[in-house]
Scaffold this motif. Structure first.
Motif, short mmCIF file in Angstrom:
data_model
loop_
_atom_site.label_atom_id
_atom_site.label_comp_id
_atom_site.label_asym_id
_atom_site.label_seq_id
_atom_site.Cartn_x
_atom_site.Cartn_y
_atom_site.Cartn_z
N ASP A 97 -3.26 2.15 -3.89
CA ASP A 97 -3.68 3.81 -3.66
C ASP A 97 -2.23 4.29 -4.26
N ASP A 116 0.88 -1.19 -0.18
CA ASP A 116 0.20 -0.36 0.13
C ASP A 116 1.00 1.38 -0.11
N ALA A 117 0.62 1.97 -0.71
CA ALA A 117 1.31 3.53 -0.88
C ALA A 117 1.51 4.50 0.59
N GLY A 126 -5.78 -0.52 0.92
CA GLY A 126 -6.22 1.31 0.13
C GLY A 126 -6.31 0.79 -1.38
#
Ligand SMILES: [Zn+2]
Length: 335
Positions: free
Chosen positions: A250, A163-164, A285
Motif C-alpha cells: 500500500d 507495509d505502509a 495490505g
C-alpha cells in the motif's frame, strides 16, 4: 527460486456486505500476477492451524470473541474491521498457510508465500494493539504465526515489515522477546499511530524492535536509502535462516490509502537485495496499484537480480530520520 505458494479460494469467503477496500478482489489481482509470472503450478492448498498454536500469539478471550461473532453471522468489530460467517474458518486457514510457508522456506529455501486474507499485522494479543483506534482490517496475526514457527524451529526470527502502516500488532506480540527482531518501515503519523523511533523493545528485548517512521510523500529514493542504511545491515548482522516479510504493497504510488509514492523500483530492489536468503512473504495490505505492480516487482527482483538504479536521492527529512534511528540503535547495532 520460487518455493511454495499457499493460497486457497476459501480466502475469498471473508467478505464485506458493502464496499470496503479490504475485499476478495484484492486476491484476484494477486492471482492474475501469479498467472502472468507463470507460477500458478506452485500454488498449494493450505491446511488450517491447530487451535493450540493460535493461543501462543493471541489471548483466548480474543479468539473466543472472533469465533463467536463469526459463527453468529458476523458484524463490525470496529469502524474499519468486519467479520462475516466464514471469517473464523478463513482466518484459521490464513494462519495455517503462514505456518506452512515458513516451514517450506526453512526446509527448501527460495521465496515462499502465504497469499492470505484477512491481513494480520495490526492484530495484537487481545485485538487492537498499542492504542490503535481499530484493528485496521486485521483478525489474526499471520506474520506473527510465521515468526513463532520460525522461532520454534530455529530459536529466532527476523521480520521485515514494509507495509505502509506500522505493524503494531506484531510489535506488541513480540515486544518482550529478544529472539524476534522486527524491522518496520512505515509512513509516520498515520494509522495506527505507533512506530516511533524510540519504540525499541521491552526491558529484556531492547534493540530488537527497529522502527523507521518515513516522511509523508516518501519515494523510492527515500525508501532505498533507509533500506541500505538500516534494513540490510541488520539482515547481514542477524544472518537469518529465513526472513519473514510482512509484505504490504500500500506504499505504492496511487494505491489509495497513504501518501507514499513508491514504484516498482523500490519493490524490485527489496527483492533483489534479499535474494540470498530464504523468504516467507506474508501478504498484508495493498489495495490496487500496489498489488498489481508492486507485488510482481518484488517477486521478479528476487528471481532475476536486475537492479534498476535510477532511484534518486533521499530527502532531507529522510536523512534526518535515518540518522536518528541509527543513533538510537547504536548500543545494539553497529550501523
Ligand atoms: Zn497497510
Amino acid at each position: 527460486m520460487i518455493g511454495e505458494i499457499y493460497y486457497s479460494r476459501k480466502f475469498l469467503l471473508h467478505k464485506p456486505k458493502n464496499y470496503h477496500p479490504e475485499n476478495p478482489g484484492r486476491l484476484w489481482i494477486i492471482l492474475t500476477a501469479i498467472r502472468e509470472l507463470g507460477l500458478e503450478n506452485q500454488i498449494v492448498e493450505p491446511l488450517p492451524i491447530d487451535e493450540a498454536q493460535i493461543y501462543k500469539i493471541h489471548d483466548p478471550e480474543y479468539v473466543k470473541r472472533i469465533r463467536g461473532l463469526s459463527l453468529n453471522g458476523g458484524g463490525y468489530l470496529d469502524a474499519d474491521t468486519y467479520v462475516n460467517q466464514r471469517t473464523w474458518e478463513v482466518a484459521m486457514l490464513a494462519l495455517g498457510a503462514s505456518r506452512l510457508a515458513t516451514l517450506s522456506a526453512l526446509e527448501y529455501g527460495g521465496l515462499n508465500m502465504a497469499l492470505v486474507r484477512p491481513p494480520g499485522h495490526h492484530a495484537g494479543r487481545r485485538g487492537r494493539a498499542l492504542g490503535a483506534p481499530t484493528l485496521g482490517f486485521c483478525i489474526f496475526n499471520n506474520s506473527a504465526m510465521a515468526a513463532l514457527t520460525c522461532k520454534e524451529e530455529t530459536g529466532e526470527a527476523l521480520i521485515i515489515d514494509f507495509d505502509a502502516h506500522h505493524g503494531n500488532g506484531t510489535q506488541e506480540i513480540f515486544w518482550n522477546d529478544p529472539e524476534v527482531v522486527h524491522v518496520d518501515l512505515h509512513e509516520r503519523d498515520i494509522y495506527p499511530g505507533s512506530g516511533d523511533v524510540n519504540e525499541i523493545g521491552g526491558y529484556n528485548a531492547r534493540g530488537s524492535k527497529i522502527n523507521i517512521p518515513m516522511p509523508h510523500y516518501s519515494d523510492d529514493g527515500d525508501y532505498i536509502y533507509a533500506w541500505n542504511e538500516i534494513v540490510l545491515p541488520i539482515v547481514e548482522r542477524v544472518k537469518p535462516k529465513v526472513i519473514i516479510v510482512s509484505a504490504g504493497f500500500d506504499g505504492f504510488k496511487g494505491d489509495g490509502l497513504t501518501t507514499l509514492k513508491l514504484t516498482e523500483i523500490f519493490y524490485s530492489y527489496a527483492g533483489v537485495t534479499l535474494r540470498k536468503y530464504p523468504l516467507v512473504l506474508i501478504l498484508e495490505g495493498g489495495y490496487s496499484s500496489g498489488l498489481k505492480r508492486g507485488f510482481p516487482a518484488f517477486i521478479m527482483g528476487y528471481e532475476e537480480d536486475k537492479i534498476k538504479r535510477d532511484e534518486g536521492q533521499p530527502s532531507y527529512e529522510t536523512l534526518k530520520v535515518v540518522e536518528e534511528v541509527k543513533d538510537i540503535l547504536s548500543p545494539w547495532w553497529p550501523l
